[in-house]
Scaffold this active site. Structure first.
Site, PDB file in Angstrom:
ATOM      1  N   HIS B  67       0.832  -1.213   0.000  1.00 24.46           N
ATOM      2  CA  HIS B  67       0.000   0.000   0.000  1.00 24.46           C
ATOM      3  C   HIS B  67       0.863   1.258   0.000  1.00 24.46           C
ATOM      4  O   HIS B  67       1.285   1.739   1.050  1.00 24.46           O
ATOM      5  CB  HIS B  67      -0.914  -0.006   1.231  1.00 24.46           C
ATOM      6  CG  HIS B  67      -1.965   1.049   1.204  1.00 24.46           C
ATOM      7  ND1 HIS B  67      -3.215   0.855   1.730  1.00 24.46           N
ATOM      8  CD2 HIS B  67      -1.970   2.310   0.716  1.00 24.46           C
ATOM      9  CE1 HIS B  67      -3.945   1.957   1.567  1.00 24.46           C
ATOM     10  NE2 HIS B  67      -3.199   2.852   0.958  1.00 24.46           N
ATOM     11  N   HIS B  69       1.328   5.257  -2.178  1.00 27.41           N
ATOM     12  CA  HIS B  69       0.830   6.236  -3.144  1.00 27.41           C
ATOM     13  C   HIS B  69       2.047   6.922  -3.752  1.00 27.41           C
ATOM     14  O   HIS B  69       2.796   7.584  -3.041  1.00 27.41           O
ATOM     15  CB  HIS B  69      -0.064   7.267  -2.452  1.00 27.41           C
ATOM     16  CG  HIS B  69      -1.273   6.660  -1.803  1.00 27.41           C
ATOM     17  ND1 HIS B  69      -2.468   6.496  -2.465  1.00 27.41           N
ATOM     18  CD2 HIS B  69      -1.462   6.135  -0.565  1.00 27.41           C
ATOM     19  CE1 HIS B  69      -3.349   5.920  -1.651  1.00 27.41           C
ATOM     20  NE2 HIS B  69      -2.754   5.686  -0.488  1.00 27.41           N
ATOM     21  N   LEU B  70       2.245   6.717  -5.054  1.00 24.71           N
ATOM     22  CA  LEU B  70       3.443   7.277  -5.686  1.00 24.71           C
ATOM     23  C   LEU B  70       3.142   8.517  -6.524  1.00 24.71           C
ATOM     24  O   LEU B  70       4.051   9.112  -7.092  1.00 24.71           O
ATOM     25  CB  LEU B  70       4.154   6.203  -6.511  1.00 24.71           C
ATOM     26  CG  LEU B  70       4.602   4.976  -5.697  1.00 24.71           C
ATOM     27  CD1 LEU B  70       5.381   4.006  -6.565  1.00 24.71           C
ATOM     28  CD2 LEU B  70       5.445   5.387  -4.486  1.00 24.71           C
ATOM     29  N   ARG B  71       1.892   8.912  -6.593  1.00 24.57           N
ATOM     30  CA  ARG B  71       1.483  10.223  -7.133  1.00 24.57           C
ATOM     31  C   ARG B  71       1.751  10.421  -8.628  1.00 24.57           C
ATOM     32  O   ARG B  71       1.486  11.493  -9.139  1.00 24.57           O
ATOM     33  CB  ARG B  71       2.160  11.362  -6.361  1.00 24.57           C
ATOM     34  CG  ARG B  71       1.956  11.325  -4.862  1.00 24.57           C
ATOM     35  CD  ARG B  71       0.500  11.429  -4.464  1.00 24.57           C
ATOM     36  NE  ARG B  71       0.341  11.588  -3.018  1.00 24.57           N
ATOM     37  CZ  ARG B  71      -0.703  11.152  -2.334  1.00 24.57           C
ATOM     38  NH1 ARG B  71      -1.696  10.524  -2.954  1.00 24.57           N
ATOM     39  NH2 ARG B  71      -0.792  11.335  -1.033  1.00 24.57           N
ATOM     40  N   ASP B 159      -8.860   2.822  -3.127  1.00 25.45           N
ATOM     41  CA  ASP B 159      -8.286   3.444  -1.928  1.00 25.45           C
ATOM     42  C   ASP B 159      -8.149   4.948  -2.059  1.00 25.45           C
ATOM     43  O   ASP B 159      -7.855   5.485  -3.116  1.00 25.45           O
ATOM     44  CB  ASP B 159      -6.915   2.860  -1.608  1.00 25.45           C
ATOM     45  CG  ASP B 159      -6.350   3.460  -0.329  1.00 25.45           C
ATOM     46  OD1 ASP B 159      -6.948   3.228   0.732  1.00 25.45           O
ATOM     47  OD2 ASP B 159      -5.347   4.195  -0.396  1.00 25.45           O
ATOM     48  N   HIS B 239      -5.184  -0.461   5.892  1.00 28.08           N
ATOM     49  CA  HIS B 239      -4.896   0.361   7.079  1.00 28.08           C
ATOM     50  C   HIS B 239      -5.963   0.278   8.182  1.00 28.08           C
ATOM     51  O   HIS B 239      -6.605   1.280   8.522  1.00 28.08           O
ATOM     52  CB  HIS B 239      -4.664   1.807   6.691  1.00 28.08           C
ATOM     53  CG  HIS B 239      -5.593   2.372   5.642  1.00 28.08           C
ATOM     54  ND1 HIS B 239      -6.956   2.314   5.734  1.00 28.08           N
ATOM     55  CD2 HIS B 239      -5.335   2.994   4.471  1.00 28.08           C
ATOM     56  CE1 HIS B 239      -7.502   2.892   4.672  1.00 28.08           C
ATOM     57  NE2 HIS B 239      -6.534   3.309   3.891  1.00 28.08           N
ATOM     58  N   ASN B 285      -5.766   9.446   7.255  1.00 27.65           N
ATOM     59  CA  ASN B 285      -7.063   8.789   7.181  1.00 27.65           C
ATOM     60  C   ASN B 285      -6.849   7.311   6.843  1.00 27.65           C
ATOM     61  O   ASN B 285      -6.316   7.028   5.785  1.00 27.65           O
ATOM     62  CB  ASN B 285      -7.916   9.467   6.104  1.00 27.65           C
ATOM     63  CG  ASN B 285      -9.355   9.015   6.169  1.00 27.65           C
ATOM     64  OD1 ASN B 285      -9.751   8.317   7.094  1.00 27.65           O
ATOM     65  ND2 ASN B 285     -10.134   9.381   5.175  1.00 27.65           N
ATOM     66  N   ASP B 312       1.247   2.744   3.739  1.00 24.05           N
ATOM     67  CA  ASP B 312       0.327   3.800   3.273  1.00 24.05           C
ATOM     68  C   ASP B 312       1.107   5.088   2.997  1.00 24.05           C
ATOM     69  O   ASP B 312       0.653   6.193   3.317  1.00 24.05           O
ATOM     70  CB  ASP B 312      -0.810   4.037   4.279  1.00 24.05           C
ATOM     71  CG  ASP B 312      -1.947   4.868   3.678  1.00 24.05           C
ATOM     72  OD1 ASP B 312      -1.937   5.123   2.460  1.00 24.05           O
ATOM     73  OD2 ASP B 312      -2.851   5.256   4.440  1.00 24.05           O
ATOM     74  N   HIS B 316       2.995  14.417   0.481  1.00 26.08           N
ATOM     75  CA  HIS B 316       2.309  15.694   0.245  1.00 26.08           C
ATOM     76  C   HIS B 316       3.332  16.814   0.264  1.00 26.08           C
ATOM     77  O   HIS B 316       4.354  16.726   0.947  1.00 26.08           O
ATOM     78  CB  HIS B 316       1.262  15.963   1.333  1.00 26.08           C
ATOM     79  CG  HIS B 316       0.046  15.095   1.223  1.00 26.08           C
ATOM     80  ND1 HIS B 316      -0.858  15.211   0.192  1.00 26.08           N
ATOM     81  CD2 HIS B 316      -0.397  14.081   2.005  1.00 26.08           C
ATOM     82  CE1 HIS B 316      -1.818  14.305   0.352  1.00 26.08           C
ATOM     83  NE2 HIS B 316      -1.562  13.599   1.440  1.00 26.08           N
TER      84      HIS B 316
END
Lengths: 321, 437
Positions: B67, B69-71, B159, B239, B285, B312, B316
């Site tokens: 899990h 997030h590589l954007r 997700d 998560h 979250n 996760d 940002h």
């Protein structure tokens, strides 16, 4: 040693009882200033204060502005509408730009909880929280304390109940901290839909029926019911709210003692409070407004007084000391 | 895609832990032609081999994170597949699964193929795409699972958003059975969570922030377990953060339902008190919960009710987090701190043994998502990590290889970190001081 307030006033949660008492005691002489024909002392002469309001407010902004002007500060009001804020400037950039113009204090109201502290940690000027989201409204809490002390001659041992929408109320939080620190017993009364989780753990008594709160309390501080709460489904209707939780003459007549009635305003007459109660003999609602100016003068004066270059000006601040 | 094979690599004398074979002994590992060639004591050094002194180190299957997030595509300013893969390699990960909430959403064969190609180009930690459950993650109709799996997707998930429609979740679980892929769900009942920015409890009351009640997660966990039971599909719960969720998952597993679950290092170590002072690096979250939840999550991980740890990883921009709490986005980076935090807090406290932790961070997640890796079995792809479990270090976000620095662990003293990460026989990361000969 005189306890000082530090750089900012963000809330009452982290003030000591001594600091709170200092503010209330300092407000006493300032009350008199507003009664003079010439309502002005030179305590903050030459200081620049920006009232930075990201949320609509009439009463609080005017009260601060009177306090500032009666202390001889130069004031500028910045409202979120029509300002750089709408062009996407961040809170920090707005404040830093103001600071670049060499200001001394910022009075901020903002819809986000924590915004005042956020600002205070990032600029050199003193920051006064004039209400941040649902967090705190410390000067309202202080003026409520002062009003209770005026009316009852004390705060310790009194039973004060906050009635209504505690969930969304920054006034409630500041009241709870201030009252508990000065030794009052605090109650909260309203439907569970308007009570934040774990409120009892702060050390307050929980009432679900207004009759029980009235039976218990010496003071009722009736919170404003924001009418949009109804649309969001927290209560079924204004009519029912008034019927179940409204502070009415009929209910107060059954009280075992005279109950002091407070309201932070603006009131919804006939929603949370009966007009006959709001305007009745035990209402101190307008005293709260009067005290608001004095308390805010005290806060601004004490925050400024933390800085040595103001000491001399403070001494010349009139015969009221 | 056949780059020249790197030199053979002999990892000599390390404590070799391979949970896939219950192996925990001091021995050598030989890597040749991109595969584990041999595991045994006193292995001969092949010609031209690089010999790596692994004494005092732990040699394990590369870590696997299901899990992240590589954007990319969409927010390349905060992370790309290449920088994410670099951060992953630095954290000891040889494989990770990228969530599809990119811009545009990874909900089709071409988008999945793009991520696979970018991963190959980066040539570091393997990045496996997760396809969206629904077109545009809009929660309306299924995206083309078959096409996406054909292009390299290993699971499906919406997700970032919950699957609100129970009917859609049911059909996703049913349809996914054809391809034998898990359906990963972000459990959040939207009408209860709406507007919430942190856990609903005493701290949110004090801070005047809108809370997200534990029930918002648990309602959806309960629903998903029931739907997995109904369909026979494999639901994977992202998560997990509450003790109530743990109880529901435990019950599902006892009934033989195909439910797996992950937990993040931060939900295992931090509580909602981290939000005090409105620290936006504690805003994620699901939100950080209470100490009773942390205790239940730890116990569940120990018992295998929760199957694995996943980071996760959610990068940002600085400016986005430098805001009032209400206004900041959810999420923190985690690839470079995951092992250190988990090792310090879970092994250091005696909750897990080191082999158990490696199982939960490598072998178990690889098996759950049917990924290669998670093993040092001869013949398997040489995805290997060398860990210095005695290394003491302090988290310094400015030293991160990730493009983003949003972590609540800044300044935290940790014990244990990856010193060498090998992906397909190739060194993807190594700490300078340990460079081989």
């Amino acid at each position: 040693m005189t306890p000082v307030l530090g750089k900012d006033l963000v809330g009452l949660e982290h003030l000591s009882p001594e600091q709170i008492r200092l503010i209330l005691d300092t407000a006493e002489p300032f009350k008199e200033v507003s009664e003079r024909p010439i309502k002005k002392v030179p305590a903050l002469r030459g200081k620049t204060i920006v009232n930075l309001f990201f949320e609509a407010s009439t009463r609080t902004r005017i009260s601060f502005e009177f306090a500032e002007k009666r202390l001889s500060a130069d004031t500028v009001n910045v409202a979120a509408s029509g300002s750089a804020v709408q062009k996407g400037e961040t809170l920090v950039d707005t404040a830093r730009n103001l600071e670049a113009m060499r200001i001394d204090m910022v009075v901020i109201r903002h819809p986000s909880s924590g915004a005042a502290g956020f600002l205070g940690n990032r600029i050199r000027s003193n920051v006064v929280n004039a209400g941040d989201g649902k967090h705190e409204h410390p000067t309202q809490g202080l003026l409520d304390l002062l009003t209770i002390r005026d009316k009852h001659g004390k705060i310790a041992g009194l039973k004060v109940c906050l009635v209504g929408d505690v969930l969304h109320s920054r006034v409630a939080r500041s009241n709870i901290w201030g009252l508990l620190k000065l030794g009052a017993e605090v109650g909260v009364c309203g439907p569970d839909t308007l009570m934040p989780r774990g409120i009892e753990e702060l050390g307050v008594c929980r009432f679900r029926r207004i009759e029980e709160a009235i039976e218990w309390a010496d003071v009722l501080n009736v919170l404003r019911l924001q009418l949009e709460r109804m649309e969001m489904g927290f209560i079924p209707s204004v009519r029912e709210y008034y019927r179940v939780f409204g502070v009415t003459v009929e209910r107060l007549e059954k009280a075992p003692r005279d109950i002091t009635i407070m309201h932070p305003g603006p009131m919804n007459r006939g929603v949370e409070i009966d007009s006959r109660v709001a305007d009745g003999a035990h209402s101190v609602i307008l005293d709260q407004v009067t005290n608001g100016v004095a308390v805010r003068m005290a806060v601004l004066y004490l925050l400024a007084g933390g800085r040595p270059e103001l000491a001399e000006a403070a001494q010349r601040s009139g015969g009221s000391e | 895609m056949s780059p020249p094979s790197p030199r053979p690599l002999l990892l000599q004398g390390g404590r070799v832990i391979d949970p896939s074979r219950n192996l925990d002994q001091r021995t050598d590992v030989l890597i040749q032609d991109g595969k584990i060639a041999a595991v045994g004591t006193g292995l001969a050094t092949p010609d031209g081999a690089e010999v790596w002194d692994a004494r005092d180190k732990v040699v394990a299957p590369g870590l696997v994170d299901v899990h992240v997030h590589l954007r990319e595509p969409g927010q390349e300013d905060v992370e790309t597949i290449a920088t994410g893969a670099r951060a992953g390699a630095a954290g000891g990960f040889s494989a990770m699964c990228a969530m599809p909430n990119t811009d545009p959403v990874t909900d089709n064969q071409a988008a999945v193929g793009f991520i696979v190609r970018q991963s190959v180009r980066a040539g570091l930690t393997r990045v496996y795409p997760i396809g969206a459950i629904s077109v545009g993650q809009r929660g309306e109709r299924l995206s083309e699972f078959g096409e996406m799996v054909g292009a390299g997707a290993v699971a499906v998930s919406d997700d970032g958003k919950p699957v609100v429609s129970s009917h859609l979740m049911r059909t996703a679980l049913e349809y996914a059975r054809t391809f034998d892929i898990p359906v990963a769900d972000h459990c959040e009942e939207p009408s209860l969570a709406a507007g919430g920015v942190m856990h609903e409890g005493l701290v949110s009351t004090r801070l005047g922030l809108k809370g997200i009640p534990a029930a918002a997660e648990e309602i959806m966990v309960g629903r998903d377990v029931l739907l997995a039971g109904l369909t026979g599909g494999h639901v994977h719960l992202c998560h997990v953060s509450t003790r109530g969720s743990v109880a529901l998952i435990r019950r599902g597993k006892e009934e033989g339902i195909r439910v797996t679950a992950e937990v993040t290092p931060h939900h295992l170590t931090l509580t909602d008190r981290a939000c005090e002072r409105y620290d936006t690096h504690a805003k994620m979250n699901p939100p950080l919960r209470e100490s009773e939840d942390v205790a239940a999550l730890r116990q569940a991980l120990k018992e295998g009710v929760i199957d694995c740890i996943a980071s996760d990883h959610a990068p940002h921009a600085y400016d986005a987090k430098e805001a009032a709490f209400d206004d900041a986005p959810f999420g923190i980076v985690g690839l470079e701190t995951a092992f250190g935090v988990a090792h310090t807090e879970l092994v250091g406290s005696g909750l897990l043994t080191l082999p158990e932790l490696i199982h939960r961070m490598s072998t178990a997640p690889a098996a759950m998502f049917h990924l290669p890796g998670g093993t040092l079995k001869p013949g398997a792809a040489a995805d290997v990590v060398v860990l210095d479990v005695a290394a003491r270090w302090t988290v310094d976000p400015t030293a991160f290889l990730s493009k983003s620095r949003n972590t609540p662990f800044a300044g935290r003293a940790l014990t244990g970190r990856a010193v060498l990460t090998v992906v397909g026989g190739k060194i993807a990361h190594q700490v300078e001081a340990h460079a081989g000969t």
